[in-house]
Motif scaffolding. Structure first.
Motif, PDB file in Angstrom:
ATOM      1  N   MET A 113     116.275 -11.048  33.745  1.00  0.00           N
ATOM      2  CA  MET A 113     117.220 -12.132  33.485  1.00  0.00           C
ATOM      3  C   MET A 113     118.504 -11.938  34.292  1.00  0.00           C
ATOM      4  SD  MET A 113     115.782 -14.349  31.503  1.00  0.00           S
ATOM      5  CE  MET A 113     114.319 -14.010  32.486  1.00  0.00           C
ATOM      6  N   ARG A 116     117.638 -13.138  37.764  1.00  0.00           N
ATOM      7  CA  ARG A 116     117.652 -14.591  37.835  1.00  0.00           C
ATOM      8  C   ARG A 116     119.073 -15.125  37.969  1.00  0.00           C
ATOM      9  NH1 ARG A 116     115.304 -17.649  40.140  1.00  0.00           N
ATOM     10  NH2 ARG A 116     113.286 -17.579  39.094  1.00  0.00           N
ATOM     11  N   PRO A 121     118.554 -20.410  40.402  1.00  0.00           N
ATOM     12  CA  PRO A 121     117.302 -20.988  39.907  1.00  0.00           C
ATOM     13  C   PRO A 121     116.277 -21.331  40.978  1.00  0.00           C
ATOM     14  CG  PRO A 121     119.029 -22.646  39.917  1.00  0.00           C
ATOM     15  CD  PRO A 121     119.688 -21.352  40.293  1.00  0.00           C
ATOM     16  N   LEU A 125     111.303 -15.996  41.933  1.00  0.00           N
ATOM     17  CA  LEU A 125     111.508 -14.643  41.415  1.00  0.00           C
ATOM     18  C   LEU A 125     110.304 -14.168  40.603  1.00  0.00           C
ATOM     19  CD1 LEU A 125     113.285 -12.158  40.856  1.00  0.00           C
ATOM     20  CD2 LEU A 125     114.287 -13.437  38.936  1.00  0.00           C
ATOM     21  N   SER A 151     106.548 -13.921  35.962  1.00  0.00           N
ATOM     22  CA  SER A 151     107.302 -14.963  36.658  1.00  0.00           C
ATOM     23  C   SER A 151     107.126 -16.291  35.937  1.00  0.00           C
ATOM     24  CB  SER A 151     106.847 -15.113  38.107  1.00  0.00           C
ATOM     25  OG  SER A 151     107.624 -16.100  38.777  1.00  0.00           O
ATOM     26  N   ASP A 152     108.119 -17.140  36.045  1.00  0.00           N
ATOM     27  CA  ASP A 152     107.977 -18.515  35.565  1.00  0.00           C
ATOM     28  C   ASP A 152     107.285 -19.387  36.604  1.00  0.00           C
ATOM     29  OD1 ASP A 152     109.275 -17.876  33.184  1.00  0.00           O
ATOM     30  OD2 ASP A 152     111.258 -18.351  34.005  1.00  0.00           O
ATOM     31  N   LEU A 177     108.792 -14.866  32.991  1.00  0.00           N
ATOM     32  CA  LEU A 177     109.790 -13.891  33.421  1.00  0.00           C
ATOM     33  C   LEU A 177     110.425 -13.175  32.238  1.00  0.00           C
ATOM     34  CD1 LEU A 177     111.095 -12.930  36.121  1.00  0.00           C
ATOM     35  CD2 LEU A 177     112.954 -14.535  35.642  1.00  0.00           C
TER      36      LEU A 177
END
Length: 216
Positions: A113, A116, A121, A125, A151-152, A177
């Motif tokens: 986090m 990030r 954004p 990542l 990961s997102d 993430l």
């Protein structure tokens, strides 16, 4: 084969990851704050090139960041505007010396986090390689350790999972993430296990898995 920069590639983890990637046939650039160290490591491993960290991160398919938690913010800020569309893989674990056997996640919840927040954004990542022994990576033997990848961005996550077999590792999707906190915390437990059981780089293995994830 991918074009990959290893940022902090002269450190123990970075060098081990770079060694495995070179052996797998990837085009690897060693990034470092020290050009002399980067050149020496690149020559030792047979890497394609070397550069200062910011320059190494430019025009790559994948940028792997292997620096201590104390250097994470400065390093990510340095490369943020260089990485473009590359997948950025952050390996950072928030260890707090001297009590590295105690889980001490940051206020944000995880180093992931924090990464990030540093990168913004729009950067692709991924986090991975939290629980693999650096000195095992920096060798030619097989490693009995799974690599959890978070990961997102599902496609970016899959791309990093797919890098692992060529490195002699099994990569597994660990989900979003935010789930990275679990692997980051587990590192302190593995350090404790190494000391308590006199292990030579304990790792993790997941059992009874199918060949491919049922859910991405």
């Amino acid at each position: 084969m991918a074009s990959i920069a290893v940022i902090g590639g002269t450190g123990a983890l970075g060098k081990g990851i770079a060694r495995r990637l070179v052996k797998a046939g990837h085009d690897v650039t060693i990034g470092s704050r020290s050009a002399e160290k980067a050149q020496a490591t690149a020559e030792e491993l047979g890497a394609a090139g070397y550069a200062a960290n910011a320059d190494a991160a430019s025009d790559k398919d994948v940028v792997i960041v292997t620096v201590p938690h104390s250097s994470q913010g400065d390093t990510l800020a340095l490369i943020r505007d260089k990485v473009g569309d590359a997948i950025v893989v952050d390996t950072t674990v928030p260890l707090v010396p001297p009590k590295v056997m105690r889980v001490q996640l940051p206020a944000e919840g995880s180093a992931a986090m924090q990464a990030r927040a540093h990168l913004g954004p729009d950067v692709k990542l991924v986090t991975a390689f939290h629980n693999v022994s650096a000195h095992h990576l920096d060798s030619d033997h097989a490693i009995e350790c799974d690599v959890l990848v978070f990961s997102d961005d599902i496609e970016a996550r899959k791309a990093v999972v797919d890098l692992c077999p060529g490195m002699g590792l099994r990569g597994l999707s660990g989900g979003s993430l935010g789930n990275s906190a679990a692997a980051e915390a587990l590192t302190s437990i593995l350090i404790y296990m190494n000391k308590t059981y006199k292990a030579d780089g304990a790792g993790i293995r997941f059992t009874n898995l199918t060949e491919a994830p049922a859910i991405p």
